[in-house]
Design a protein around this motif. Structure first.
Motif, PDB file in Angstrom:
ATOM      1  N   GLU B  25       6.682 -13.025  26.871  1.00 43.68           N
ATOM      2  CA  GLU B  25       7.989 -13.310  26.278  1.00 43.68           C
ATOM      3  C   GLU B  25       8.673 -14.388  27.106  1.00 43.68           C
ATOM      4  O   GLU B  25       8.552 -14.378  28.343  1.00 43.68           O
ATOM      5  CB  GLU B  25       8.865 -12.050  26.317  1.00 43.68           C
ATOM      6  N   PRO B  26       9.429 -15.293  26.462  1.00 38.55           N
ATOM      7  CA  PRO B  26      10.161 -16.300  27.232  1.00 38.55           C
ATOM      8  C   PRO B  26      11.148 -15.650  28.209  1.00 38.55           C
ATOM      9  O   PRO B  26      11.669 -14.575  27.935  1.00 38.55           O
ATOM     10  CB  PRO B  26      10.929 -17.069  26.167  1.00 38.55           C
ATOM     11  N   THR B  27      11.376 -16.302  29.339  1.00 40.28           N
ATOM     12  CA  THR B  27      12.385 -15.795  30.271  1.00 40.28           C
ATOM     13  C   THR B  27      13.181 -16.993  30.814  1.00 40.28           C
ATOM     14  O   THR B  27      12.931 -18.130  30.418  1.00 40.28           O
ATOM     15  CB  THR B  27      11.741 -15.020  31.458  1.00 40.28           C
ATOM     16  N   PHE B  28      14.117 -16.737  31.701  1.00 37.94           N
ATOM     17  CA  PHE B  28      14.879 -17.824  32.318  1.00 37.94           C
ATOM     18  C   PHE B  28      14.651 -17.836  33.826  1.00 37.94           C
ATOM     19  O   PHE B  28      14.624 -16.782  34.455  1.00 37.94           O
ATOM     20  CB  PHE B  28      16.372 -17.670  32.026  1.00 37.94           C
ATOM     21  N   ASP B  29      14.459 -19.022  34.405  1.00 39.51           N
ATOM     22  CA  ASP B  29      14.384 -19.177  35.857  1.00 39.51           C
ATOM     23  C   ASP B  29      15.630 -19.909  36.315  1.00 39.51           C
ATOM     24  O   ASP B  29      16.051 -20.882  35.682  1.00 39.51           O
ATOM     25  CB  ASP B  29      13.161 -20.024  36.253  1.00 39.51           C
ATOM     26  N   SER B  30      16.199 -19.449  37.420  1.00 40.75           N
ATOM     27  CA  SER B  30      17.368 -20.140  37.975  1.00 40.75           C
ATOM     28  C   SER B  30      16.943 -21.072  39.094  1.00 40.75           C
ATOM     29  O   SER B  30      16.143 -20.693  39.945  1.00 40.75           O
ATOM     30  CB  SER B  30      18.363 -19.124  38.540  1.00 40.75           C
ATOM     31  N   PHE B  31      17.492 -22.269  39.071  1.00 36.36           N
ATOM     32  CA  PHE B  31      17.204 -23.234  40.143  1.00 36.36           C
ATOM     33  C   PHE B  31      18.528 -23.777  40.651  1.00 36.36           C
ATOM     34  O   PHE B  31      19.421 -24.094  39.860  1.00 36.36           O
ATOM     35  CB  PHE B  31      16.367 -24.403  39.618  1.00 36.36           C
ATOM     36  N   GLU B  32      18.623 -23.912  41.976  1.00 36.86           N
ATOM     37  CA  GLU B  32      19.813 -24.524  42.555  1.00 36.86           C
ATOM     38  C   GLU B  32      19.457 -25.964  42.886  1.00 36.86           C
ATOM     39  O   GLU B  32      18.524 -26.227  43.647  1.00 36.86           O
ATOM     40  CB  GLU B  32      20.239 -23.773  43.814  1.00 36.86           C
ATOM     41  N   VAL B  33      20.178 -26.889  42.287  1.00 34.99           N
ATOM     42  CA  VAL B  33      19.864 -28.303  42.531  1.00 34.99           C
ATOM     43  C   VAL B  33      21.094 -28.979  43.119  1.00 34.99           C
ATOM     44  O   VAL B  33      22.219 -28.550  42.868  1.00 34.99           O
ATOM     45  CB  VAL B  33      19.444 -29.033  41.223  1.00 34.99           C
ATOM     46  N   PRO B  34      20.871 -30.041  43.918  1.00 35.95           N
ATOM     47  CA  PRO B  34      22.017 -30.756  44.466  1.00 35.95           C
ATOM     48  C   PRO B  34      22.838 -31.366  43.340  1.00 35.95           C
ATOM     49  O   PRO B  34      22.282 -31.771  42.316  1.00 35.95           O
ATOM     50  CB  PRO B  34      21.387 -31.860  45.322  1.00 35.95           C
ATOM     51  N   PHE B  35      24.153 -31.411  43.534  1.00 32.58           N
ATOM     52  CA  PHE B  35      24.997 -32.026  42.517  1.00 32.58           C
ATOM     53  C   PHE B  35      25.367 -33.452  42.920  1.00 32.58           C
ATOM     54  O   PHE B  35      25.825 -33.690  44.028  1.00 32.58           O
ATOM     55  CB  PHE B  35      26.285 -31.226  42.309  1.00 32.58           C
ATOM     56  N   HIS B  36      25.109 -34.384  42.040  1.00 32.88           N
ATOM     57  CA  HIS B  36      25.579 -35.753  42.241  1.00 32.88           C
ATOM     58  C   HIS B  36      26.323 -36.160  40.987  1.00 32.88           C
ATOM     59  O   HIS B  36      25.825 -35.949  39.895  1.00 32.88           O
ATOM     60  CB  HIS B  36      24.396 -36.716  42.440  1.00 32.88           C
ATOM     61  N   PRO B  37      27.492 -36.763  41.154  1.00 30.31           N
ATOM     62  CA  PRO B  37      28.283 -37.090  39.963  1.00 30.31           C
ATOM     63  C   PRO B  37      27.556 -38.042  39.021  1.00 30.31           C
ATOM     64  O   PRO B  37      27.826 -38.053  37.825  1.00 30.31           O
ATOM     65  CB  PRO B  37      29.547 -37.739  40.517  1.00 30.31           C
ATOM     66  N   GLU B  38      26.630 -38.831  39.546  1.00 36.93           N
ATOM     67  CA  GLU B  38      25.948 -39.797  38.668  1.00 36.93           C
ATOM     68  C   GLU B  38      24.681 -39.203  38.046  1.00 36.93           C
ATOM     69  O   GLU B  38      23.996 -39.880  37.287  1.00 36.93           O
ATOM     70  CB  GLU B  38      25.627 -41.086  39.438  1.00 36.93           C
ATOM     71  N   TRP B  39      24.375 -37.965  38.347  1.00 42.08           N
ATOM     72  CA  TRP B  39      23.153 -37.371  37.798  1.00 42.08           C
ATOM     73  C   TRP B  39      23.326 -36.909  36.363  1.00 42.08           C
ATOM     74  O   TRP B  39      24.327 -36.304  35.998  1.00 42.08           O
ATOM     75  CB  TRP B  39      22.707 -36.178  38.653  1.00 42.08           C
ATOM     76  N   MET B  40      22.279 -37.181  35.591  1.00 40.86           N
ATOM     77  CA  MET B  40      22.186 -36.617  34.253  1.00 40.86           C
ATOM     78  C   MET B  40      21.419 -35.297  34.362  1.00 40.86           C
ATOM     79  O   MET B  40      20.769 -35.027  35.382  1.00 40.86           O
ATOM     80  CB  MET B  40      21.420 -37.568  33.336  1.00 40.86           C
ATOM     81  N   ILE B  41      21.423 -34.517  33.266  1.00 40.55           N
ATOM     82  CA  ILE B  41      20.651 -33.263  33.286  1.00 40.55           C
ATOM     83  C   ILE B  41      19.190 -33.563  33.598  1.00 40.55           C
ATOM     84  O   ILE B  41      18.532 -32.840  34.341  1.00 40.55           O
ATOM     85  CB  ILE B  41      20.749 -32.551  31.923  1.00 40.55           C
ATOM     86  N   LEU B  42      18.702 -34.656  33.018  1.00 36.44           N
ATOM     87  CA  LEU B  42      17.295 -34.988  33.230  1.00 36.44           C
ATOM     88  C   LEU B  42      16.985 -35.219  34.715  1.00 36.44           C
ATOM     89  O   LEU B  42      15.918 -34.851  35.200  1.00 36.44           O
ATOM     90  CB  LEU B  42      16.919 -36.226  32.401  1.00 36.44           C
ATOM     91  N   ASP B  43      17.933 -35.819  35.450  1.00 31.41           N
ATOM     92  CA  ASP B  43      17.709 -36.013  36.885  1.00 31.41           C
ATOM     93  C   ASP B  43      17.549 -34.666  37.581  1.00 31.41           C
ATOM     94  O   ASP B  43      16.715 -34.516  38.483  1.00 31.41           O
ATOM     95  CB  ASP B  43      18.878 -36.792  37.509  1.00 31.41           C
TER      96      ASP B  43
END
Ligand code: SF4
Lengths: 116, 253
Positions: B25-43
């Motif tokens: 069954e599909p599930t969700f994984d949580s990831f903590e990523v650095p935040f940069h104001p110029e980042w798109m979701i794809l980044d």
């Protein structure tokens, strides 16, 4: 390939949308708000009756009622069909909704013709 | 006010996962990523793939909103992930899911075969009764003839409109927004002669008449194509065509 007969319904639906958007607010404003509240001077009742008695006015009103009802029917059909996910009852829903619009039109025509 | 000014160090992405060999069954994984104001979701997704979990699967190519491959749901909204700032979805967690309406193959990758077939069903290409020989030169077009279809030609096949369309999700047979807009793109092209052929497919119930004018397709389209408008215009031409063929049964097929 067989083409859908939907254009007939769609013309009634589109016409109804247009007619009700353009004329219904005006009729409601004039007949049910402005006249009763005395915002505008009423034409003598005789004149109004003369207007309604004219065959062209009657015909126009009947077409107007019909278009509004078919607009409702088409919307309501798809509200049931997609909204309540009753697509398996497609035929029944179509007959009921458009049927009610037709019955409504006949009743409306009867009443409009009886005025005056 | 002060809250909107604080820039977080990191942001949490909750990413839809489905690896058929790992989970049934599909599930969700949580990831903590650095935040940069110029980042798109794809980044942020690329950061996950490069630094946190190389097994994450998703489509992307151009990173500049023209390839149409990185469409996903971000907090339930269909978006191009290369054109949506992380910042616009703060404070998070930001939920990333595959587009709705397409069977998931793996993680964020959906099976888009249905859409591809529909593009060929509506014959989304130039049709000529007779090709003129190359020596006779190009097919010329005036700027105003170009304007007739240009808007529809901006479509990048990202399928956000399909994901947003409630009718398509209920009735996958519905040809759907982009394919109809693209059919219109060719119908309105002065060089094209295929309108009649396309009409056969489009004027059926699963063609334009399936549309109940919800208009979500136009809302989510990142290219301003206005597929809802294209469908409405097509309804008008199909209706005129229908009544014409009622009045003159022999002149039309
Ligand atoms: S019409 Fe817009 S949303 Fe739909 S596929 Fe084309 S570009 Fe994407």
């Amino acid at each position: 390939m067989k083409r859908s007969r939907e254009p007939i319904i769609w013309v009634l639906f589109g016409g109804g949308g247009m007619a009700s958007a353009l004329f219904l607010p005006v009729l409601i404003l004039v007949l049910f708000i402005a006249l009763p509240l005395g915002w505008v001077q009423s034409a003598p009742i005789d004149d109004l009756q003369w207007l309604v008695r004219h065959p062209l006015t009657r015909l126009g009103l009947i077409v107007f009622v019909m278009l509004c009802l078919f607009h409702w029917a088409h919307r309501f059909r798809y509200t049931l069909y997609d909204g309540l996910q009753l697509s398996h009852l497609n035929e029944v829903i179509a007959v009921l909704t458009y049927g009610m619009a037709m019955v409504g039109t006949v009743v409306g025509a009867y009443l409009i013709w009886g005025v005056g | 006010m002060s809250e909107t000014l604080t820039v977080p160090e990191t942001v949490i992405l909750e990413v839809f996962r489905y690896r058929p060999e790992v989970e049934s069954e599909p599930t969700f994984d949580s990831f903590e990523v650095p935040f940069h104001p110029e980042w798109m979701i794809l980044d942020a997704l690329n950061y996950i793939k490069d630094d946190l979990d190389g097994s994450l699967s998703y489509r992307w190519a151009c990173r500049m909103g023209v390839c149409g491959s990185c469409g996903m749901l971000a907090n339930g909204q269909p978006v191009l992930t290369c054109a949506t700032y992380l910042e616009s979805l703060l404070p998070g967690p930001i939920r990333i899911e595959p587009l709705e309406g397409f069977p998931v193959i793996r993680d964020l990758v959906g099976d888009i075969g249905d859409f591809m077939n529909k593009l060929s069903d509506v014959k989304a290409w130039l049709i000529r009764d007779e090709e003129k020989p190359v020596e006779d030169g190009e097919y010329l077009q005036t700027p105003s003839q170009l304007d007739d279809y240009k808007q529809y030609s901006m479509c990048i096949n990202c399928m956000l409109c399909y994901s947003a369309c409630p009718v398509y999700r209920l009735e996958p047979e519905f040809i759907g927004p982009a394919a109809i807009a693209l059919a219109q793109r060719y119908n309105l092209d002065s060089r094209d002669e295929g309108a009649e052929e396309r009409m056969d497919v489009l004027s059926q119930h699963d063609g334009i008449w399936g549309c109940t004018l919800v208009g979500e397709c136009t809302e989510v389209c990142p290219k301003g194509v206005d597929p809802a408008g294209a469908i409405q215009r097509y309804k008008v031409s199909a209706t005129m065509d229908y009544f014409k063929s009622l009045l003159m049964p022999r002149s039309s097929s």
